[in-house]
Design an enzyme around this catalytic site. Structure first.
Site, short mmCIF file in Angstrom:
data_model
loop_
_atom_site.label_atom_id
_atom_site.label_comp_id
_atom_site.label_asym_id
_atom_site.label_seq_id
_atom_site.Cartn_x
_atom_site.Cartn_y
_atom_site.Cartn_z
N GLU A 168 -3.99 13.83 1.91
CA GLU A 168 -4.80 13.58 0.72
C GLU A 168 -6.21 14.09 0.93
OE1 GLU A 168 -2.68 9.56 -1.05
OE2 GLU A 168 -4.58 9.38 0.02
N CYS B 6 0.80 -1.22 0.00
CA CYS B 6 0.00 0.00 0.00
C CYS B 6 0.83 1.27 0.00
CB CYS B 6 -1.04 -0.04 1.11
SG CYS B 6 -2.32 -1.26 0.71
N SER C 4 -5.66 11.61 -3.35
CA SER C 4 -5.57 10.17 -3.45
C SER C 4 -5.61 9.77 -4.91
CB SER C 4 -6.76 9.55 -2.71
OG SER C 4 -6.95 8.21 -3.11
N LYS D 184 2.33 4.49 0.60
CA LYS D 184 3.64 5.15 0.77
C LYS D 184 4.73 4.15 1.14
CE LYS D 184 0.94 8.55 0.15
NZ LYS D 184 -0.30 7.77 0.17
#
Length: 550
Positions: free
Chosen positions: A440, A119, A466, A121
Site C-alpha cells: 500500500e 483489521c 490504503s 487482510k
C-alpha cells in the site's frame, strides 16, 4: 455431525481420550464442536479488545448447547507495517489466514466456526477460508475505534498522523502539535476511524450476509459489540443444526449487494481485490467490469474519512449498515443473512437517524459510486481509483512522469520537494508478484495531500492504496511491471493522461514506441529470494484477478 468423525465409534477411543484431556465431559461429545478463530494480538489496536469478545462468543456457543474451541489466527497491523519491508506481508497474510481456517477446521472436523476479526487482510482471509470450507460460519468484526480529540477537534488516524507529518514538514503545524496528534489520534481499541480497509470490509461482510445485523459499525468500545458477539455464538449452533453454510449466503447476488454498499459508502479500493478473492473461493465468477458497472448506477451517499468529514462512529449513530440497506433497498437483492433474516426485512426494521450522514439517493454526495475502473495502453487489464476521494478539478489530468521502482524512492522525492505541480508520480515493481505483496502507498499519497499537492499531482502504481488514500491515485495497474506490463517501460517526462469520467488512463506513446522500448526491457530482479514471500511471488496472480494464489 461432521465432528462425529473424531468422536464416535470404537475406533475413536484414542481421539476421545485426547478430547477428554482438554477437559471435555462425555456430555460434550454429543454437542456440536464450534471453532472460534480469533486474531487477537497485542500488536494491533483493532484487535486488543478481542479477549473480552472471545468470552462473549464462547458464552453464546455454550448457551446454544455447542462446545467452543478457541484457536489463533495471525494478524498484522497495516499501519505499523506501512512504508517499509513489512508492507510486503499483509496481502500475503490473507492467504495464510484462509489456509489456517481450512487446516484447523478440517484437521479437527469442526462442525461450525465463528471468525473473530477486524483489521485489513484478516477479515477477507477469514471469509475466503470459510467460503472454501463451506461449513456453517459467522464473522464477528471487533468494531471501529472512537475518534481522537485535540483542542476540541475530532481526530482520525490518517489525516492527523500521515498527513500531519507532511504538514509539519511544510511548517504548517508545530512539532509540539504534531506530538499531541501522535498521542491523541488513536485513543484506544478498534479499527481506525474512517472507511479504511478494515471498516469497509466489516461493513461489506454485514452487507454480504456473513455478520449479524449491526456488526459492521458497532463500536469496539461499546456493549452492543459484546451483545452481537454473544448472539453470534448462539446463532452459529443453530446454523449447524439447520445446515446453513457460507455458500448458501455468499452468492452472486450477495456479492452484488456488497459491491452496491461499497459504492454507496465510498469504501477502500482494496475491496476489489478481496471480493474477487472471496468469490473465487466460493466458485463464483466476479470481474473488474462488475464493479464499474455497479458504480455507474449507485450514488455515493456518505462522506466518511478519509475523503469526507464524518467518522465511523457517525455512521453507527446514524443507523449503521441496516440504515444504509434501508436507503439502498431499491438497488439491492433480497438475500439471506446469517441471522436468518433477509435483506429487505433488515432494511424495513432499520431507522435512519441522520439524513446527512446517510443521504437520500437524490441528494447524494456524488452521482456515481466510490470506485472507478480505468483502462488504457498502460493498464490494458484495468486499474482502480477511489473516485469519491478525487476532487472535481483532478478528475481529468495530464502530467509528466516521475518514475520510481520502489515506494521508498518516491516518498523521499516527495518529502524533499522534488515533486512539483503537474507531475505524475509512477511507482512500479510493487505489484502482487513484483512487490512482492502489492504494498500500500499510504505514506506517499498522504505526503502529497499534506504538502498541498493533491489538486496538482497524480500518482499511479501497480501496487495498491490504503483505504486511507485520497486524491488522484490510480492503483492495481495490470499487468504489473514485473509481468511485462506497459507501466514497466515508462520514462521520466512521458506524458500520462487520466480521464476518470471516461474511464481512461493513457501514456502518450505510440504502439510502435511501446514495442520498441520492450525490445530492450529487462525485468527488475526479484527483491526477495527466500522464505514465504519468495514462494508467494511465484504463485500469486495479477491484481485484476484478485491477487489470488494459482
Amino acid at each position: 455431525m461432521r465432528s462425529d468423525k473424531i468422536k464416535k465409534g470404537l475406533e475413536r477411543v484414542p481421539h476421545r481420550a485426547l478430547l477428554h484431556a482438554t477437559g471435555l465431559s462425555r456430555k460434550d461429545l454429543d454437542r456440536p464442536f464450534i471453532g472460534l478463530a480469533s486474531s487477537f494480538t497485542d500488536l494491533i489496536p483493532g484487535h486488543i479488545g478481542m479477549r473480552e469478545l472471545e468470552r462473549f462468543i464462547e458464552r453464546g456457543i455454550c448457551y446454544g448447547q455447542g462446545v467452543p474451541f478457541l484457536f489463533g489466527v495471525p494478524g498484522i497491523c497495516d499501519g505499523i507495517a506501512m512504508g517499509h519491508l513489512g508492507m510486503c506481508y499483509p496481502l500475503a497474510l490473507r492467504e495464510i489466514v484462509a489456509d489456517t481456517i481450512e487446516t484447523v477446521c478440517n484437521a479437527h472436523q469442526l462442525d461450525g466456526i465463528i471468525c473473530l476479526t477486524n483489521c485489513d487482510k484478516i477479515t477477507p482471509g477469514m471469509l475466503m477460508g470459510v467460503a472454501r470450507l463451506n461449513i456453517p460460519a459467522i464473522v464477528v468484526t471487533a468494531g471501529p475505534m472512537l475518534s481522537g480529540r485535540y483542542n476540541q477537534r475530532k481526530l482520525a488516524f490518517v489525516h492527523d498522523t500521515y498527513e500531519g507529518m507532511a504538514r509539519a514538514k511544510k511548517g504548517e503545524i508545530s512539532a509540539e502539535e504534531l506530538a499531541c496528534l501522535e498521542m491523541e489520534a488513536c485513543p484506544g481499541a478498534g479499527s481506525c476511524q474512517g472507511l479504511y480497509t478494515a471498516n469497509t470490509m466489516a461493513c461489506l461482510t454485514e452487507a454480504l450476509g456473513m455478520s449479524l445485523p449491526g456488526s459492521g459499525t458497532a463500536l469496539a468500545a461499546g456493549a452492543k459489540k459484546r451483545r452481537i458477539a454473544q448472539s453470534s455464538g448462539e446463532r452459529i449452533v443453530e446454523l449447524v443444526r439447520k445446515g446453513i453454510k457460507p455458500r448458501d449466503i455468499i452468492t452472486k447476488k450477495s456479492l452484488e449487494n456488497a459491491i452496491v454498499v461499497d459504492m454507496a459508502l465510498g469504501g477502500s479500493s482494496n475491496t476489489v481485490l478481496h471480493l474477487m478473492a472471496i468469490a473465487h473461493e466460493a466458485g463464483i465468477d466476479l470481474d473488474l467490469k462488475t464493479f464499474d458497472k455497479i458504480s455507474k448506477r449507485i450514488p455515493h451517499i456518505t462522506n466518511i474519512e478519509p475523503a469526507g468529514t464524518h467518522f465511523m462512529e457517525d455512521l453507527e449513530y446514524a443507523g449503521g449498515i441496516p440504515a444504509v440497506l434501508k436507503r439502498l433497498k431499491p438497488k439491492l437483492n433480497n438475500i439471506l443473512n446469517v441471522s436468518g433474516e433477509k435483506t429487505f426485512a433488515i432494511a424495513d426494521k432499520a431507522k435512519i437517524f441522520d439524513e446527512d450522514v446517510i443521504r437520500p439517493l437524490n441528494k447524494a454526495y456524488h452521482k456515481q459510486g466510490g470506485i472507478a475502473v480505468l483502462y488504457g495502453n498502460i493498464a490494458p487489464n484495468g486499474a482502480v481509483v477511489k473516485q469519491s476521494g478525487v476532487s472535481a478539478k483532478m478528475m481529468k489530468f495530464a502530467g509528466k512522469c516521475r518514475v520510481f521502482n520502489r515506494e521508498e524512492e518516491a516518498l523521499w522525492a516527495i518529502m524533499n520537494n522534488r515533486i512539483k505541480k503537474g507531475d505524475c508520480v509512477v511507482i512500479r515493481y510493487e505489484g502482487p508478484a513484483g512487490g512482492p505483496g502489492m504494498r500500500e502507498m499510504l505514506a506517499p499519497t498522504a505526503a502529497i495531500v499534506g504538502l498541498g499537492l493533491a489538486d496538482s499531482v497524480a500518482l499511479i502504481t501497480d501496487g495498491r492504496f490504503s483505504g486511507g488514500t485520497k486524491g488522484p491515485c490510480i492503483g492495481h495497474i495490470s499487468p504489473e511491471a514485473s509481468s511485462a506490463g506497459p507501466i514497466a517501460i515508462l520514462k521520466d517526462a512521458d506524458i500520462i493522461t487520466i480521464d476518470i469520467p471516461n474511464r481512461k488512463i493513457e501514456a502518450r506513446l505510440s504502439k510502435e514506441e511501446i514495442k520498441k522500448r520492450f525490445k530492450n526491457w529487462k525485468p527488475v530482479a526479484p527483491k526477495i529470494k527466500t522464505g514465504y514471500l519468495s514462494r508467494y511471488s511465484r504463485l500469486v496472480s495479477s491484481a485484476d484477478k484478485g491477487a489470488i494464489l494459482k
